[in-house]
Design a protein around this motif. Sequence first.
Motif, PDB file in Angstrom:
ATOM      1  N   SER A 161     -74.616  50.180  -0.822  1.00  0.00           N
ATOM      2  CA  SER A 161     -75.987  49.630  -1.477  1.00  0.00           C
ATOM      3  C   SER A 161     -76.887  50.839  -1.995  1.00  0.00           C
ATOM      4  O   SER A 161     -77.251  51.256  -2.394  1.00  0.00           O
ATOM      5  N   THR A 162     -76.023  51.820  -0.266  1.00  0.00           N
ATOM      6  CA  THR A 162     -77.006  53.060  -1.351  1.00  0.00           C
ATOM      7  C   THR A 162     -76.355  53.229  -2.031  1.00  0.00           C
ATOM      8  O   THR A 162     -77.711  54.631  -3.174  1.00  0.00           O
TER       9      THR A 162
ATOM     10  N   LEU B 293     -74.911  52.269  -4.427  1.00  0.00           N
ATOM     11  CA  LEU B 293     -75.148  51.845  -5.960  1.00  0.00           C
ATOM     12  C   LEU B 293     -77.084  51.819  -6.167  1.00  0.00           C
ATOM     13  O   LEU B 293     -76.995  52.026  -7.369  1.00  0.00           O
ATOM     14  N   ILE B 294     -77.633  51.760  -5.087  1.00  0.00           N
ATOM     15  CA  ILE B 294     -79.403  52.524  -5.295  1.00  0.00           C
ATOM     16  C   ILE B 294     -79.557  53.458  -6.309  1.00  0.00           C
ATOM     17  O   ILE B 294     -80.063  53.985  -6.707  1.00  0.00           O
ATOM     18  N   THR B 295     -78.296  54.489  -5.365  1.00  0.00           N
ATOM     19  CA  THR B 295     -78.751  56.072  -6.033  1.00  0.00           C
ATOM     20  C   THR B 295     -78.349  55.718  -7.228  1.00  0.00           C
ATOM     21  O   THR B 295     -79.824  56.934  -8.032  1.00  0.00           O
ATOM     22  N   LEU B 296     -76.874  55.931  -7.581  1.00  0.00           N
ATOM     23  CA  LEU B 296     -76.951  55.610  -9.801  1.00  0.00           C
ATOM     24  C   LEU B 296     -77.770  54.559 -10.317  1.00  0.00           C
ATOM     25  O   LEU B 296     -77.677  55.122 -10.950  1.00  0.00           O
ATOM     26  N   GLY B 297     -77.855  53.446 -10.120  1.00  0.00           N
ATOM     27  CA  GLY B 297     -79.047  52.718 -10.700  1.00  0.00           C
ATOM     28  C   GLY B 297     -80.204  53.702 -10.798  1.00  0.00           C
ATOM     29  O   GLY B 297     -80.869  54.090 -12.179  1.00  0.00           O
TER      30      GLY B 297
ATOM     31  N   ARG C 119     -79.271  66.601 -19.715  1.00  0.00           N
ATOM     32  CA  ARG C 119     -79.843  65.228 -19.034  1.00  0.00           C
ATOM     33  C   ARG C 119     -80.836  66.093 -17.383  1.00  0.00           C
ATOM     34  O   ARG C 119     -81.376  67.078 -17.972  1.00  0.00           O
ATOM     35  N   ILE C 120     -81.072  65.416 -16.162  1.00  0.00           N
ATOM     36  CA  ILE C 120     -82.313  65.581 -15.500  1.00  0.00           C
ATOM     37  C   ILE C 120     -81.579  66.448 -14.471  1.00  0.00           C
ATOM     38  O   ILE C 120     -80.374  66.218 -14.228  1.00  0.00           O
ATOM     39  N   ALA C 121     -82.149  67.293 -13.740  1.00  0.00           N
ATOM     40  CA  ALA C 121     -82.064  67.983 -12.729  1.00  0.00           C
ATOM     41  C   ALA C 121     -81.887  67.437 -11.962  1.00  0.00           C
ATOM     42  O   ALA C 121     -81.692  66.037 -11.303  1.00  0.00           O
ATOM     43  N   PHE C 122     -80.491  67.593 -10.636  1.00  0.00           N
ATOM     44  CA  PHE C 122     -79.874  66.875 -10.059  1.00  0.00           C
ATOM     45  C   PHE C 122     -81.245  66.453  -9.200  1.00  0.00           C
ATOM     46  O   PHE C 122     -81.615  66.925  -8.433  1.00  0.00           O
ATOM     47  N   PRO C 123     -81.024  64.809  -8.669  1.00  0.00           N
ATOM     48  CA  PRO C 123     -82.197  63.649  -8.099  1.00  0.00           C
ATOM     49  C   PRO C 123     -81.824  63.857  -6.371  1.00  0.00           C
ATOM     50  O   PRO C 123     -81.794  62.881  -6.443  1.00  0.00           O
ATOM     51  N   TRP C 124     -81.907  64.873  -6.614  1.00  0.00           N
ATOM     52  CA  TRP C 124     -81.667  64.532  -4.754  1.00  0.00           C
ATOM     53  C   TRP C 124     -82.981  63.786  -4.260  1.00  0.00           C
ATOM     54  O   TRP C 124     -82.566  63.242  -2.986  1.00  0.00           O
ATOM     55  N   HIS C 125     -84.306  63.982  -4.862  1.00  0.00           N
ATOM     56  CA  HIS C 125     -85.098  62.966  -4.315  1.00  0.00           C
ATOM     57  C   HIS C 125     -84.208  61.613  -4.318  1.00  0.00           C
ATOM     58  O   HIS C 125     -84.891  60.558  -3.841  1.00  0.00           O
ATOM     59  N   LEU C 126     -84.256  61.123  -5.245  1.00  0.00           N
ATOM     60  CA  LEU C 126     -83.590  59.426  -5.675  1.00  0.00           C
ATOM     61  C   LEU C 126     -82.766  59.594  -4.215  1.00  0.00           C
ATOM     62  O   LEU C 126     -82.728  58.218  -3.795  1.00  0.00           O
ATOM     63  N   ILE C 127     -81.437  60.032  -3.793  1.00  0.00           N
ATOM     64  CA  ILE C 127     -81.070  59.428  -2.608  1.00  0.00           C
ATOM     65  C   ILE C 127     -81.572  59.666  -1.148  1.00  0.00           C
ATOM     66  O   ILE C 127     -81.177  58.698  -0.308  1.00  0.00           O
TER      67      ILE C 127
ATOM     68  N   VAL D 152     -84.905  58.544  -1.538  1.00  0.00           N
ATOM     69  CA  VAL D 152     -85.230  56.765  -2.374  1.00  0.00           C
ATOM     70  C   VAL D 152     -84.327  56.055  -1.531  1.00  0.00           C
ATOM     71  O   VAL D 152     -84.773  55.135  -1.155  1.00  0.00           O
ATOM     72  N   ALA D 153     -83.697  56.455  -2.450  1.00  0.00           N
ATOM     73  CA  ALA D 153     -82.138  55.335  -1.950  1.00  0.00           C
ATOM     74  C   ALA D 153     -81.502  55.317   0.051  1.00  0.00           C
ATOM     75  O   ALA D 153     -81.492  53.690   0.270  1.00  0.00           O
ATOM     76  N   VAL D 154     -81.459  56.170   0.469  1.00  0.00           N
ATOM     77  CA  VAL D 154     -81.574  55.868   1.679  1.00  0.00           C
ATOM     78  C   VAL D 154     -81.951  55.118   3.151  1.00  0.00           C
ATOM     79  O   VAL D 154     -82.365  54.479   3.229  1.00  0.00           O
ATOM     80  N   LEU D 155     -84.010  55.587   2.251  1.00  0.00           N
ATOM     81  CA  LEU D 155     -85.281  54.962   2.821  1.00  0.00           C
ATOM     82  C   LEU D 155     -84.986  53.427   2.730  1.00  0.00           C
ATOM     83  O   LEU D 155     -85.450  52.615   3.346  1.00  0.00           O
ATOM     84  N   THR D 156     -84.686  53.195   1.733  1.00  0.00           N
ATOM     85  CA  THR D 156     -84.297  51.959   0.932  1.00  0.00           C
ATOM     86  C   THR D 156     -83.198  51.042   1.156  1.00  0.00           C
ATOM     87  O   THR D 156     -83.769  49.952   1.589  1.00  0.00           O
TER      88      THR D 156
END
Length: 780
Positions: free
Chosen positions: A420-421, A423-427, A738-746, A748-752
């Motif tokens: 889930s983490t 796939l959420i990160t990738l999505g 492309r965007i800068a590497f999205p550490w914050h989205l990872i 968010v995925a973990v918290l989700t």
Amino acid sequence: MKSYFTFLSRNKLYTAIQFFGLAIALGTVVLLTSYARTEFNIGNRQPLSRQLYALGYGDGLGMTVGTALEFFPSIPEIKEWTRLTSTNETDVTIDNNYYQAQCMAVDSNFFQLLDYPLIGCDRNKVLTGTDEVIISEAFARKVFGNENPIGRTVKYLNQTPLQVIGILPSFSPTELLKPIDLLLPFKLQEKDYAYMDTFGSTQIFVTLAEGTTPDIVSRKLLDKYTSYWDFWSKDESGNGFLWGSTLTRMDEIYFSPLNRYGPFRQGTQKQVQILFGIALILLLSAIINYINLTVSQTGKRAHEMATRRLLGDTAGEIVLRYLAESALFTTGCFIGGCLIAVIAKPYFEYLLSTQISLIYSFSTVAYMLLLLVGIAGVSGLIPALIMHRYHPIDIVKGNFRLQNKQIFSRLFIIVQNVISTVLITLGLTMAVQMHHLATLPTGYNTDLVFVKAWTLGMTHDKQVILQERLQALPQVAEVALARGLPFICGHNGVQQPDEESRSWLHLSDMDSAAFRMLGFEVLERWSDPLPGKTWATEETCRRYNLSTDNPHFGKDGDKGGYTYNICGVIRDYRSLTALSTPMPDSHGVVKVLNPQTNSYNQLVRTVGDRTEALAAIRRTCREVSNELLGMPKELEADYIDDYLDKDLTREKNTVMLVLCFMTISILISALGLLAMSISYTEQQSKRIALCKVMGAETNGAVWELSKHFMALSLLAACFALPLSIKAVQTGLEPFYNRIAFPWHLIAVAVLTTVGIAIVSIIGQTLKVARRNPIESIRTE
């Protein structure tokens, strides 16, 4: 089986979660397996797909009309060859009715090298002259209905009569060629192309003599190219536009990185692999969910199995019973998955812009049966072996439930949360990347309509007719003329006197009205912007050291002058579309166009409702086209911002698929955790009741039940981190912008994921913790 169905009916939530997760996953795998199978078979169904090679150069596929005639006679290693070229939206008239058709012109030996079926004619004697045409089955049905089209007349470009001599059945989903309406003689179209120019316009297939390798022929062709064209380079070291020589086997063209502007379809191998990989991960998640829920429910069936053992069933019979039940349930899920695949197939085809062939070949059926046997075997065998470890008397005493350590539950939680983490990160990453591309600043006004009007004729007298008619519309405020525009410009080579390698310009050329309408910001004005002068961006000025003392660059051949004379500096803007990858060392300029010279694009500033204005512009274009060409031809007309947005359609659809998989994974994970929490808390209800009797608080009981799940979710986050990083890198790699590497989205995925675990577990644990302790002890 009666007892098994009774058990399923009494545990409806458990049954629904298992069936939903496994059926959805199996359906997705069936669909994407068929998609991957179709994609990887494109181009290899032809008998000679491993003997036919397509000519190319540098980073492109195709050559010129005269390449074969000019060079092949002196290369004995080339055994046979055939040429083909295609045109989009060609004008044809049939029985005084106008149509736009997809046409492809081929040599007369085309059907001798490529095995396409033909109806109504001899494949060895077709398209030898210039008055024949083969019509596709779909186009024949559209135009002639149920009538026989053979012998009918088609007017090509409204002037050349062609007789229909045969019918070409529709291409299969695995065909390399794009769908076509008309197949024309190559001799009819070759006069429209320069004999040894317009590189990439003509695709050439060759077969090689026995024992000859493609490298040998490629080297000989490269020698021919460099001796014939003085601008041709042996390699890309000089940043040239035309260099090298390639031969690409037919079955490798579809996934080839070479650019192609002809009749061949093009796919992205990485996209197929990513989607197929996600489907397999989803299936793994569902299988683990199924197995773990089955194991977690063994406690509820322990007394039943113990009773069977006491009544005489052997341990082997108990194992076979579990396997039979698992096989029955898995088969039901597979049938449901197949129905889901059939229902979802049109939507997947729409999102992927392709056809998916649900092929049920012997190998496909064998693989599916093997998969089902594996799932049924593992999911039935594991709970059976657990039961096998215990004697009936242990189960009757309750020792089974006391010794069940929830090993599989822990494994399930970790694996599900990792999946889930990731796939959420990738999505989330792909969604943010698409938003980034859609909102990428252009540096010019995109609220304008552009009209591709080259088919009317590129001379000023033809273009001005359309310009005046558009200007007369009440929905139009202003119309300007242009050739190249920032989003549909090419690469113009620049050779500086003191540089060996070539640089490139994204050249837009337009009249002063178009320049003003696009809203380029002028920073410095060095001279009057007269026709022939050029505006340079800030970045271009830095690249070529431009200033008021040095207002020119680019060697003008042997004339001794400069190609580009600068009249001023404009703010940097973005050339090409958001998905385009510019050539190395490329820069933007805007050239002032003489309004009396040739042009083929028009810019329109509208007023009022955009939809109404665009409809009026398209209607006027058809009217002018009918007047000038005798055909109500559709000219491409669209708002610039809509055109740029449509260019992202394929990528947006792929992201939509990833988000769908992400949602399914979240649902499977959440429902699985919910079912697991129900099973676990029910098993622990007596212990919690005793703790409450001894004075424990409800909050403490909730924490006691939940802390193990929370710890496992955090452990899963540690495992998911490197996998998420790799997934994000792979997903962003194809994009130039492309965007800068999205550490914050990872994060968010973990918290989700952790949040999903909390929501799935807390509700049930709170319910058990609040229960009257007497009820829990009495049920025990």
